[in-house]
Design a protein around this motif. Structure first.
Motif, PDB file in Angstrom:
ATOM      1  N   TYR A 137      -1.979   6.796   6.186  1.00  0.00           N
ATOM      2  CA  TYR A 137      -2.669   6.399   7.419  1.00  0.00           C
ATOM      3  C   TYR A 137      -3.170   4.967   7.340  1.00  0.00           C
ATOM      4  CZ  TYR A 137      -6.331   8.345   4.400  1.00  0.00           C
ATOM      5  OH  TYR A 137      -7.125   8.652   3.320  1.00  0.00           O
ATOM      6  N   ASN A 138      -2.442   4.119   6.614  1.00  0.00           N
ATOM      7  CA  ASN A 138      -2.828   2.704   6.531  1.00  0.00           C
ATOM      8  C   ASN A 138      -2.534   1.953   7.832  1.00  0.00           C
ATOM      9  OD1 ASN A 138      -3.895   2.335   3.875  1.00  0.00           O
ATOM     10  ND2 ASN A 138      -1.852   2.616   3.043  1.00  0.00           N
ATOM     11  N   GLU A 139      -1.448   2.325   8.482  1.00  0.00           N
ATOM     12  CA  GLU A 139      -1.034   1.622   9.687  1.00  0.00           C
ATOM     13  C   GLU A 139      -1.689   2.209  10.931  1.00  0.00           C
ATOM     14  OE1 GLU A 139       2.011   1.290   6.493  1.00  0.00           O
ATOM     15  OE2 GLU A 139       1.105   3.002   7.532  1.00  0.00           O
ATOM     16  N   ASN A 148      -0.978   4.145  -1.125  1.00  0.00           N
ATOM     17  CA  ASN A 148      -2.075   5.021  -1.509  1.00  0.00           C
ATOM     18  C   ASN A 148      -2.343   6.157  -0.513  1.00  0.00           C
ATOM     19  OD1 ASN A 148      -2.954   2.854   0.218  1.00  0.00           O
ATOM     20  ND2 ASN A 148      -5.049   3.568  -0.085  1.00  0.00           N
ATOM     21  N   CYS A 149      -1.851   6.037   0.725  1.00  0.00           N
ATOM     22  CA  CYS A 149      -2.064   7.109   1.699  1.00  0.00           C
ATOM     23  C   CYS A 149      -1.059   6.962   2.835  1.00  0.00           C
ATOM     24  CB  CYS A 149      -3.497   7.077   2.241  1.00  0.00           C
ATOM     25  SG  CYS A 149      -3.861   5.645   3.272  1.00  0.00           S
ATOM     26  N   HIS A 208      -1.086  -0.749  -4.278  1.00  0.00           N
ATOM     27  CA  HIS A 208      -2.194   0.193  -4.197  1.00  0.00           C
ATOM     28  C   HIS A 208      -1.608   1.598  -4.232  1.00  0.00           C
ATOM     29  CE1 HIS A 208      -5.790  -2.172  -3.590  1.00  0.00           C
ATOM     30  NE2 HIS A 208      -5.186  -2.909  -2.663  1.00  0.00           N
ATOM     31  N   TYR A 235       0.816  -1.205   0.000  1.00  0.00           N
ATOM     32  CA  TYR A 235       0.000   0.000   0.000  1.00  0.00           C
ATOM     33  C   TYR A 235       0.855   1.263   0.000  1.00  0.00           C
ATOM     34  CZ  TYR A 235      -4.168  -2.794   0.947  1.00  0.00           C
ATOM     35  OH  TYR A 235      -5.203  -3.683   0.847  1.00  0.00           O
TER      36      TYR A 235
END
Length: 343
Positions: free
Chosen positions: A8-10, A5-6, A307, A3
């Motif tokens: 704040y995935n974690e 894509n941003c 992503h 990922y």
């Protein structure tokens, strides 16, 4: 699937989680009146060099933006923002739902200039029917912008000057502030922001916290009754100490800035891989967001493993996309993406 894509995935940095766990069973007052929120406020004031600042903790960016705007503006007033500004394109009309119009200014790099603000204000005041149109009362900017660009001190000083000339508030969205203040070429710090802006916020959600944004208010007019608006907009967290604790953890030993710098360095590796492969950029920046223009066939192959965010169509065969690193992005994953970009 990896990922990019941003940012704040974690979940949250281990230091934040450790502080939350170690204080989990303590009993404290609610709604931000606890000792941890008081300590966090004092720490932020010290970093800004001004103990008179008002500091309030909210949970997320959209909530913070709409609360600040609602607290500052009367019903007939609106907020100027770049056409790509977050409040204009990514918040589902949250500002308008609070009864205030977003007044859009053109921009190619995510930033707006002081001369644009002055021109808009002059045009409004010179219009014989000005009372029939929304009055501009606030300027909204973000740093970094939606395109990863940053304001320098001179640009912010000019914006601040024109806002004060026309009696407008300057509001800086700092959802990604940690990445902006540690970017190559940055000459701003928290002290400068508190002096030049009427209100800004320090983003935690995208820079190592589970959630949380710290609103910093320098203008005394905006300090009055701000907590009333927080409560009305659902921003007054009963377990408010969870926010204060996280910001204490992030600012201890400069962790917040270390996390921001690391993400920028890793984004730089992706940027260099794109350059080595001959891919141009939609916009140049030095923060954690990278916007290369890639052939559609390349995007198709990359999308099988990664992503990332689609930005815009450039021509019949190419599109601009966004790769975003975060405080938690690993060197291994960046290396893998960089190698695939250069194939």
């Amino acid at each position: 699937m990896l990922y990019f894509n941003c940012d704040y995935n974690e979940g949250a940095h281990e230091a934040v989680l450790a502080r939350l766990c170690s204080t989990n069973m303590e009993q404290t007052e609610g709604y931000g009146d606890d000792v941890y929120c008081r300590e966090a406020r004092e720490m932020i004031c010290r970093l800004c060099g001004d103990e008179r600042l008002g500091v309030h903790f909210l949970t997320g960016g959209t909530q913070t933006n709409l609360t600040v705007v609602a607290a500052a503006l009367r019903p007939h007033q609106g907020v100027l923002a770049a056409c790509s500004g977050h409040i204009n394109v990514h918040e589902t009309g949250a500002i308008e739902a609070c009864g205030h119009k977003v007044l859009v200014l053109p921009s190619v790099d995510g930033k707006i200039k002081a001369c644009q603000v002055e021109q808009y204000c002059q045009g409004h005041r010179a219009d014989d029917s000005f009372e029939h149109t929304v009055q501009p009362k606030m300027v909204y900017i973000s740093n970094p912008t939606e395109l990863g660009t940053i304001y320098n001190r001179a640009e912010l000083e000019e914006l601040s000057l024109v806002c004060r000339k026309y009696g407008m508030y300057l509001f800086l969205d700092g959802a990604r502030l940690g990445y902006g203040l540690t970017a190559e070429g940055n000459d701003l710090d928290l002290a400068a922001l508190s002096q030049l802006c009427d209100v800004f916020y320090i983003g935690g959600t995208k820079v190592g916290a589970l959630f949380g944004e710290a609103v910093v208010i320098s203008n005394d007019e905006l300090k009055t009754d701000f907590r009333y608006i927080m409560k009305q907009k659902g921003g007054m967290l009963a377990k408010g100490r969870l926010l204060g604790i996280q910001f204490l953890a992030l600012f201890e030993n400069g962790l917040y800035f270390k996390l921001g710098k690391r993400a920028n360095v890793l984004a730089g590796e992706i940027r260099r891989a794109c350059q080595a492969a001959g891919y141009p950029f939609l916009v140049e920046n030095t923060t954690n967001q990278v916007f290369p223009i890639l052939p559609d066939r390349k995007l198709k192959s990359l999308s099988e493993q990664y992503h990332f965010s689609y930005q815009e169509r450039v021509d019949d065969l190419h599109s601009a996309v966004r790769f975003c690193t975060s405080w938690a992005t690993t060197e291994e994953n960046v290396k893998r993406l960089s190698e695939d970009l250069m194939r």
